[in-house]
Design a protein around this motif. Structure first.
Motif, PDB file in Angstrom:
ATOM      1  N   HIS A 171       0.819  -1.205   0.000  1.00 38.20           N
ATOM      2  CA  HIS A 171       0.000   0.000   0.000  1.00 38.20           C
ATOM      3  C   HIS A 171       0.859   1.264   0.000  1.00 38.20           C
ATOM      4  O   HIS A 171       1.974   1.274   0.511  1.00 38.20           O
ATOM      5  CB  HIS A 171      -0.913   0.041   1.230  1.00 38.20           C
ATOM      6  N   SER A 172       0.285   2.312  -0.559  1.00 35.69           N
ATOM      7  CA  SER A 172       0.914   3.630  -0.526  1.00 35.69           C
ATOM      8  C   SER A 172       0.227   4.487   0.534  1.00 35.69           C
ATOM      9  O   SER A 172      -0.978   4.332   0.785  1.00 35.69           O
ATOM     10  CB  SER A 172       0.776   4.308  -1.894  1.00 35.69           C
ATOM     11  N   PRO A 173       0.957   5.404   1.165  1.00 28.49           N
ATOM     12  CA  PRO A 173       0.309   6.346   2.090  1.00 28.49           C
ATOM     13  C   PRO A 173      -0.744   7.207   1.405  1.00 28.49           C
ATOM     14  O   PRO A 173      -1.586   7.804   2.083  1.00 28.49           O
ATOM     15  CB  PRO A 173       1.480   7.210   2.587  1.00 28.49           C
ATOM     16  N   ASP A 174      -0.715   7.252   0.071  1.00 26.26           N
ATOM     17  CA  ASP A 174      -1.694   8.038  -0.694  1.00 26.26           C
ATOM     18  C   ASP A 174      -2.945   7.241  -1.040  1.00 26.26           C
ATOM     19  O   ASP A 174      -3.842   7.772  -1.708  1.00 26.26           O
ATOM     20  CB  ASP A 174      -1.055   8.554  -1.989  1.00 26.26           C
ATOM     21  N   ASP A 175      -3.019   5.983  -0.635  1.00 28.37           N
ATOM     22  CA  ASP A 175      -4.187   5.147  -0.904  1.00 28.37           C
ATOM     23  C   ASP A 175      -5.397   5.752  -0.193  1.00 28.37           C
ATOM     24  O   ASP A 175      -5.479   5.742   1.033  1.00 28.37           O
ATOM     25  CB  ASP A 175      -3.910   3.725  -0.394  1.00 28.37           C
ATOM     26  N   GLN A 176      -6.337   6.276  -0.960  1.00 24.91           N
ATOM     27  CA  GLN A 176      -7.461   7.004  -0.379  1.00 24.91           C
ATOM     28  C   GLN A 176      -8.406   6.110   0.420  1.00 24.91           C
ATOM     29  O   GLN A 176      -8.930   6.526   1.455  1.00 24.91           O
ATOM     30  CB  GLN A 176      -8.239   7.737  -1.476  1.00 24.91           C
ATOM     31  N   GLU A 177      -8.634   4.900  -0.057  1.00 24.60           N
ATOM     32  CA  GLU A 177      -9.514   3.999   0.693  1.00 24.60           C
ATOM     33  C   GLU A 177      -8.909   3.659   2.047  1.00 24.60           C
ATOM     34  O   GLU A 177      -9.599   3.667   3.074  1.00 24.60           O
ATOM     35  CB  GLU A 177      -9.780   2.725  -0.103  1.00 24.60           C
ATOM     36  N   LEU A 178      -7.603   3.365   2.053  1.00 28.46           N
ATOM     37  CA  LEU A 178      -6.923   3.074   3.310  1.00 28.46           C
ATOM     38  C   LEU A 178      -6.947   4.294   4.224  1.00 28.46           C
ATOM     39  O   LEU A 178      -7.224   4.182   5.426  1.00 28.46           O
ATOM     40  CB  LEU A 178      -5.480   2.643   3.041  1.00 28.46           C
ATOM     41  N   TYR A 179      -6.671   5.459   3.660  1.00 27.64           N
ATOM     42  CA  TYR A 179      -6.658   6.691   4.458  1.00 27.64           C
ATOM     43  C   TYR A 179      -8.018   6.955   5.097  1.00 27.64           C
ATOM     44  O   TYR A 179      -8.113   7.228   6.308  1.00 27.64           O
ATOM     45  CB  TYR A 179      -6.259   7.882   3.597  1.00 27.64           C
ATOM     46  N   ILE A 180      -9.073   6.878   4.316  1.00 28.91           N
ATOM     47  CA  ILE A 180     -10.413   7.158   4.835  1.00 28.91           C
ATOM     48  C   ILE A 180     -10.805   6.143   5.907  1.00 28.91           C
ATOM     49  O   ILE A 180     -11.377   6.497   6.951  1.00 28.91           O
ATOM     50  CB  ILE A 180     -11.442   7.163   3.683  1.00 28.91           C
ATOM     51  N   THR A 181     -10.483   4.870   5.656  1.00 29.27           N
ATOM     52  CA  THR A 181     -10.805   3.824   6.631  1.00 29.27           C
ATOM     53  C   THR A 181     -10.098   4.073   7.955  1.00 29.27           C
ATOM     54  O   THR A 181     -10.712   4.011   9.034  1.00 29.27           O
ATOM     55  CB  THR A 181     -10.415   2.440   6.091  1.00 29.27           C
ATOM     56  N   LEU A 182      -8.806   4.384   7.895  1.00 30.50           N
ATOM     57  CA  LEU A 182      -8.047   4.615   9.125  1.00 30.50           C
ATOM     58  C   LEU A 182      -8.472   5.906   9.811  1.00 30.50           C
ATOM     59  O   LEU A 182      -8.554   5.962  11.048  1.00 30.50           O
ATOM     60  CB  LEU A 182      -6.545   4.635   8.827  1.00 30.50           C
ATOM     61  N   LYS A 183      -8.749   6.926   9.028  1.00 28.20           N
ATOM     62  CA  LYS A 183      -9.190   8.197   9.618  1.00 28.20           C
ATOM     63  C   LYS A 183     -10.492   8.006  10.393  1.00 28.20           C
ATOM     64  O   LYS A 183     -10.620   8.470  11.541  1.00 28.20           O
ATOM     65  CB  LYS A 183      -9.374   9.249   8.533  1.00 28.20           C
ATOM     66  N   ASP A 184     -11.458   7.329   9.779  1.00 28.93           N
ATOM     67  CA  ASP A 184     -12.737   7.095  10.450  1.00 28.93           C
ATOM     68  C   ASP A 184     -12.545   6.247  11.706  1.00 28.93           C
ATOM     69  O   ASP A 184     -13.180   6.494  12.742  1.00 28.93           O
ATOM     70  CB  ASP A 184     -13.712   6.401   9.498  1.00 28.93           C
ATOM     71  N   TRP A 185     -11.667   5.258  11.615  1.00 32.44           N
ATOM     72  CA  TRP A 185     -11.397   4.373  12.757  1.00 32.44           C
ATOM     73  C   TRP A 185     -10.766   5.156  13.904  1.00 32.44           C
ATOM     74  O   TRP A 185     -11.159   4.995  15.070  1.00 32.44           O
ATOM     75  CB  TRP A 185     -10.482   3.251  12.292  1.00 32.44           C
ATOM     76  N   VAL A 186      -9.817   6.023  13.583  1.00 30.17           N
ATOM     77  CA  VAL A 186      -9.168   6.846  14.606  1.00 30.17           C
ATOM     78  C   VAL A 186     -10.175   7.786  15.261  1.00 30.17           C
ATOM     79  O   VAL A 186     -10.209   7.923  16.493  1.00 30.17           O
ATOM     80  CB  VAL A 186      -7.995   7.643  13.987  1.00 30.17           C
ATOM     81  N   ILE A 187     -10.994   8.421  14.462  1.00 26.22           N
ATOM     82  CA  ILE A 187     -11.986   9.356  15.000  1.00 26.22           C
ATOM     83  C   ILE A 187     -13.021   8.627  15.858  1.00 26.22           C
ATOM     84  O   ILE A 187     -13.333   9.045  16.977  1.00 26.22           O
ATOM     85  CB  ILE A 187     -12.676  10.127  13.861  1.00 26.22           C
ATOM     86  N   ASP A 188     -13.543   7.526  15.329  1.00 29.20           N
ATOM     87  CA  ASP A 188     -14.592   6.787  16.039  1.00 29.20           C
ATOM     88  C   ASP A 188     -14.117   6.266  17.393  1.00 29.20           C
ATOM     89  O   ASP A 188     -14.912   6.144  18.340  1.00 29.20           O
ATOM     90  CB  ASP A 188     -15.081   5.616  15.191  1.00 29.20           C
ATOM     91  N   ASN A 189     -12.825   5.942  17.481  1.00 28.70           N
ATOM     92  CA  ASN A 189     -12.294   5.360  18.721  1.00 28.70           C
ATOM     93  C   ASN A 189     -11.436   6.324  19.538  1.00 28.70           C
ATOM     94  O   ASN A 189     -10.802   5.911  20.510  1.00 28.70           O
ATOM     95  CB  ASN A 189     -11.484   4.102  18.378  1.00 28.70           C
ATOM     96  N   LYS A 190     -11.422   7.607  19.097  1.00 29.41           N
ATOM     97  CA  LYS A 190     -10.676   8.650  19.821  1.00 29.41           C
ATOM     98  C   LYS A 190      -9.215   8.235  20.042  1.00 29.41           C
ATOM     99  O   LYS A 190      -8.704   8.242  21.161  1.00 29.41           O
ATOM    100  CB  LYS A 190     -11.357   8.964  21.158  1.00 29.41           C
ATOM    101  N   LEU A 191      -8.539   7.885  18.937  1.00 35.16           N
ATOM    102  CA  LEU A 191      -7.184   7.352  19.016  1.00 35.16           C
ATOM    103  C   LEU A 191      -6.084   8.387  18.801  1.00 35.16           C
ATOM    104  O   LEU A 191      -4.901   8.053  18.870  1.00 35.16           O
ATOM    105  CB  LEU A 191      -7.009   6.212  18.002  1.00 35.16           C
ATOM    106  N   THR A 192      -6.452   9.626  18.543  1.00 34.66           N
ATOM    107  CA  THR A 192      -5.436  10.668  18.408  1.00 34.66           C
ATOM    108  C   THR A 192      -4.628  10.775  19.700  1.00 34.66           C
ATOM    109  O   THR A 192      -5.190  10.855  20.797  1.00 34.66           O
ATOM    110  CB  THR A 192      -6.084  12.020  18.094  1.00 34.66           C
TER     111      THR A 192
END
Length: 244
Positions: free
Chosen positions: A27-48
């Protein structure tokens, strides 16, 4: 395959593609599907700001995304060439670290706020290895922590191996699918580079099968999402679980 785990075949794959001049295999860091999936996961679980471990981290693409989302990242992989590449990829992120670890045979020393597996679990073909991997993943987490299995090979037909597979030799006898026979692969995003590497086997499961495996390890399954077909994998599912 004698004397080393079958899944260490990934090291020879990484070495072959890097020596051919390929900048990135996974995978590339520019993979939009991966980025969106991880972003939503981080937000939903307050992982920042939280500590996240990734098993089978490969070249570190998810580590870049998670680091830019404000997470503290720890990636592990059995393949030394992948670890070297991931460290280079993540060198400008002070809260990211990558180390060699056999996720099947070794447990982590710490407890993490979340864990990620990006197309890694399905590469294990024996029942014992899959159970050991899941148990080590479970033990790496604090209580009430999430884990995401992203794009695991998914089937819902007769191609699933439902019998117990005790060894790699037994897998080979059942499926004829090995880690050694090379074939021509064209590398996407790297011009016209072709390499001779094996199609590494994956052991797919259906929804009920994956849920049974996750629950055996102690996880609670929260979501099971069938993913769209992509160049990396035709049929897959992302599985969201939690350590109670």
């Amino acid at each position: 395959m004698k004397g080393q785990p079958y899944y260490l075949a990934y090291e020879s794959r990484y070495k072959t593609v890097f020596e051919a001049g390929v900048e990135r295999w996974g995978h590339s860091p520019d993979d939009q599907e991966l980025y969106i999936t991880l972003k939503d996961w981080v937000i939903d679980n307050k992982l920042t700001g939280k500590n996240i471990i990734e098993f089978a981290c490969g070249e570190g693409a998810s580590g870049v995304i998670l680091s830019e989302l404000g997470c503290h990242y720890y990636g592990v992989d059995i393949a030394p060439s992948a670890v070297i590449k991931a460290r280079e990829t993540l060198k400008n992120y002070p809260n990211a670290k990558v180390e060699i670890l056999d996720m099947v045979k070794e447990a982590t020393n710490g407890k993490y706020d979340a864990a990620l597996d990006c197309m890694g679990f399905h590469m294990l073909v024996t029942d014992e290895d899959r159970k050991s991997y899941l148990k080590n993943a479970f033990l790496s987490l604090k209580r009430n922590s999430p884990m995401l299995f992203y794009k695991e090979s998914y089937r819902n037909d007769s191609s699933i191996i439902r019998s117990t597979v005790h060894s790699y030799d037994e897998w080979l006898k059942i499926t004829g699918s090995d880690y050694e026979t090379p074939s021509v692969r064209r590398v996407m995003g790297s011009g016209d580079i072709e390499v001779m590497i094996p199609y590494v086997p994956t052991r797919a499961n259906d929804k009920d099968g994956y849920i049974k495996e996750m629950e055996w390890a102690g996880f609670t399954v929260e979501k099971f999402i069938e993913m769209d077909s992509s160049s990396s994998i035709q049929y897959s599912a992302s599985i969201y679980v939690r350590k109670p």
